[in-house]
Design a protein around this motif. Structure first.
Motif, PDB file in Angstrom:
ATOM      1  N   TYR A  66     -11.446  19.866 -21.055  1.00  0.00           N
ATOM      2  CA  TYR A  66     -11.931  19.241 -19.831  1.00  0.00           C
ATOM      3  C   TYR A  66     -12.147  17.743 -20.040  1.00  0.00           C
ATOM      4  N   PHE A  69      -8.824  16.189 -19.838  1.00  0.00           N
ATOM      5  CA  PHE A  69      -8.426  16.199 -18.434  1.00  0.00           C
ATOM      6  C   PHE A  69      -9.089  15.070 -17.659  1.00  0.00           C
ATOM      7  N   GLN A  70     -10.355  14.810 -17.921  1.00  0.00           N
ATOM      8  CA  GLN A  70     -11.079  13.780 -17.184  1.00  0.00           C
ATOM      9  C   GLN A  70     -10.411  12.413 -17.307  1.00  0.00           C
ATOM     10  N   LEU A  73      -7.956  12.255 -14.524  1.00  0.00           N
ATOM     11  CA  LEU A  73      -8.472  12.687 -13.222  1.00  0.00           C
ATOM     12  C   LEU A  73      -8.370  11.612 -12.151  1.00  0.00           C
ATOM     13  N   TYR A  82      -6.805  19.879 -12.404  1.00  0.00           N
ATOM     14  CA  TYR A  82      -7.168  20.560 -13.649  1.00  0.00           C
ATOM     15  C   TYR A  82      -6.196  21.709 -13.928  1.00  0.00           C
TER      16      TYR A  82
END
Length: 105
Positions: A66, A69-70, A73, A82
């Motif tokens: 995560y 991923f951020q 984003l 995501y």
């Protein structure tokens, strides 16, 4: 008594990047010498997922993935982004696995 270490935003970001690259669990990473405590580091890594209205279920949440991923984003549609990110990770890992299997054949 020793005063707790205060980390600058740059130090926090560097440690988060090191954690993401390590592939280790939060617990294992925090046990290494010179690392922040587990409760402190957890506050740096996990709150963003909670602040995005739970974009994924807690069972599917992986702090390391995560955090990666951020970095990609965009403000709109975090759930869809995501899922796209995870699907690309599967494609990348499958390609690496295929390459390793060919090398060992």
């Amino acid at each position: 008594m020793v005063a707790p270490k205060r980390y600058t935003p740059e130090e926090k970001q560097k440690l988060i990047e090191e954690f993401n690259a390590s592939g280790k669990s939060l617990n294992a990473f925090c046990k290494e010498p010179g690392r922040p405590s587990y409760p402190v580091f957890t506050k740096w890594v996990k709150p963003t997922a909670e602040n995005l209205s739970s974009p994924v279920s807690s069972e599917a949440y992986n702090p390391s993935l995560y955090a990666q991923f951020q970095q990609t984003l965009m403000p709109e549609d975090p759930r869809d982004k995501y899922i796209d990110f995870l699907e690309q990770k599967v494609v990348d890992l499958t390609a690496k696995l295929d390459e390793l299997l060919k090398d060992n054949a």
